[in-house]
Every structure is written in structure tokens, then in C-alpha cells.
Design a protein around this motif. Structure first.
Motif, PDB file in Angstrom:
ATOM      1  N   LEU A  33     -17.307 -12.850  -2.122  1.00  9.38           N
ATOM      2  CA  LEU A  33     -18.317 -13.851  -2.479  1.00  9.38           C
ATOM      3  C   LEU A  33     -17.764 -14.753  -3.585  1.00  9.38           C
ATOM      4  O   LEU A  33     -17.856 -14.444  -4.762  1.00  9.38           O
ATOM      5  N   ILE A  34     -17.195 -15.873  -3.177  1.00 10.08           N
ATOM      6  CA  ILE A  34     -16.594 -16.800  -4.129  1.00 10.08           C
ATOM      7  C   ILE A  34     -17.614 -17.883  -4.452  1.00 10.08           C
ATOM      8  O   ILE A  34     -18.038 -18.627  -3.566  1.00 10.08           O
ATOM      9  N   PRO A  35     -18.021 -17.975  -5.714  1.00  8.90           N
ATOM     10  CA  PRO A  35     -19.036 -18.955  -6.079  1.00  8.90           C
ATOM     11  C   PRO A  35     -18.520 -20.388  -6.027  1.00  8.90           C
ATOM     12  O   PRO A  35     -17.326 -20.637  -6.195  1.00  8.90           O
ATOM     13  N   GLN A  36     -19.445 -21.324  -5.812  1.00 10.23           N
ATOM     14  CA  GLN A  36     -19.109 -22.739  -5.775  1.00 10.23           C
ATOM     15  C   GLN A  36     -18.517 -23.174  -7.112  1.00 10.23           C
ATOM     16  O   GLN A  36     -18.942 -22.727  -8.173  1.00 10.23           O
ATOM     17  N   GLY A  37     -17.547 -24.051  -7.052  1.00  5.96           N
ATOM     18  CA  GLY A  37     -16.969 -24.616  -8.256  1.00  5.96           C
ATOM     19  C   GLY A  37     -15.939 -23.744  -8.938  1.00  5.96           C
ATOM     20  O   GLY A  37     -15.363 -24.145  -9.943  1.00  5.96           O
ATOM     21  N   LEU A  38     -15.701 -22.564  -8.400  1.00  8.89           N
ATOM     22  CA  LEU A  38     -14.715 -21.682  -9.023  1.00  8.89           C
ATOM     23  C   LEU A  38     -13.335 -22.167  -8.644  1.00  8.89           C
ATOM     24  O   LEU A  38     -13.037 -22.381  -7.470  1.00  8.89           O
TER      25      LEU A  38
END
Length: 171
Positions: free
Chosen positions: A159-164
Motif C-alpha cells: 500500500l504505497i500512499p499518494q505523493g510518496l
């Protein structure tokens, strides 16, 4: 002691309720989640999932295959700043509190330890978890594994968050 109870949820998800007499971190180590365990240790987050007391958490645990599929887009751990990227990603998989699948609702939102929100979707393909604004969605493939300090739901994607930033910052 290990006990399994098999149930069927409305979303055609076979739910396996497993009760483990060990902490989350030990269950991960004993059940082949070597990439997650290694990253948790390197990021200094392993102890968060190791203790029997204190807070109870729900962990959305990516499989080794899930990490393998995103590894080309993530920085090498040896690069400066890369550990911070991994810490942000890992904190995105832990939620304070215990949330069994039979209590989840379509559209429900949780705040992960890293402060980002996770959105729950329930449909004919199962229970899905998506970080806010992200195109990365994890499907729960094994659920409701009860450890002495929380609950584990296995997910098929990291689960890679947005903007990372997916690459380590330059020195």
C-alpha cells in the motif's frame, strides 16, 4: 494454540479466523513474511508489532511477492534517505485498533500510523484497501489472523500512499 474457523462473508470472501498465541511480529517470521520482517527490523518498527501488551493494532501485511512486484520502483535500502521512504510505506500498513472483516463496511476510512488514510471497498471481488488518492489497492487474501497484540489481514499489494517519493532523495 492454533484454532481455525471458516466462514463465508457477503463479498464471497473466505474468511479464516486464526487465533495465535504469539505477537504479530512472530507470526510474520514464522509464516514466511521475510521481506516484511526484514524491512520492519531495518526501519526500527519491528518492536511496534512485537509486544503482547500496550495497544492493539490491525496490520495489512503484504506478501513477499507483493514486495517483489514493487521493488523496481522503490529505492535500494543502501541509498541515503531510502529508509525514510520504507518507514512511510510500512506505517501505511498499520492501524490502531482491531478491525475484523465482519465489522468492515464499504466506504469505511481508517487512519494509518503514518497519518495517511486507508479506504475500504467491498465488492464482488472481495475486500480491498486503498491509500488515500493512490492507485495502489491491496486485496485481502487471508483475513482475521488474531495475534496476542492485534489482528493481521494479508494483502496482495504493498500500500504505497499518494505523493510518496519512490526514490531516495539526493544527498
Amino acid at each position: 494454540m492454533l484454532v481455525n474457523i471458516f466462514l463465508i462473508c457477503g463479498a464471497s470472501l473466505a474468511v479464516v479466523h486464526t487465533f495465535e498465541d504469539k505477537p504479530i511480529s512472530q507470526w510474520l517470521a514464522d509464516n514466511g513474511y521475510s521481506t516484511l520482517v526484514s524491512l520492519l527490523k531495518q526501519a526500527g518498527l519491528y518492536d511496534t508489532l512485537n509486544g503482547p501488551g500496550g495497544r492493539s493494532v490491525t496490520l495489512f501485511a503484504p506478501t513477499n511477492d507483493a514486495f517483489q512486484s514493487v521493488s523496481p520502483s522503490l529505492p535500494e535500502l543502501s541509498l541515503p534517505g531510502s529508509l525514510e521512504v520504507y518507514k512511510k510505506i510500512l506505517r501505511n500498513h498499520v492501524v490502531n485498533g482491531v478491525f475484523p472483516t465482519n465489522t468492515l463496511h464499504n466506504g469505511e476510512v481508517f487512519t494509518a500510523l503514518g497519518g495517511r488514510t486507508l479506504h475500504v471497498s467491498i465488492n464482488s471481488s472481495g475486500v480491498l484497501v486503498t491509500p488515500s488518492g493512490s492507485i495502489t489497492t491491496g486485496k485481502l487474501t487471508e483475513t482475521d489472523i488474531q495475534a496476542i497484540n492485534g489482528l493481521i489481514h494479508v494483502v496482495d499489494h504493498v500500500l504505497i500512499p499518494q505523493g510518496l517519493k519512490r526514490s531516495a532523495p539526493a544527498k
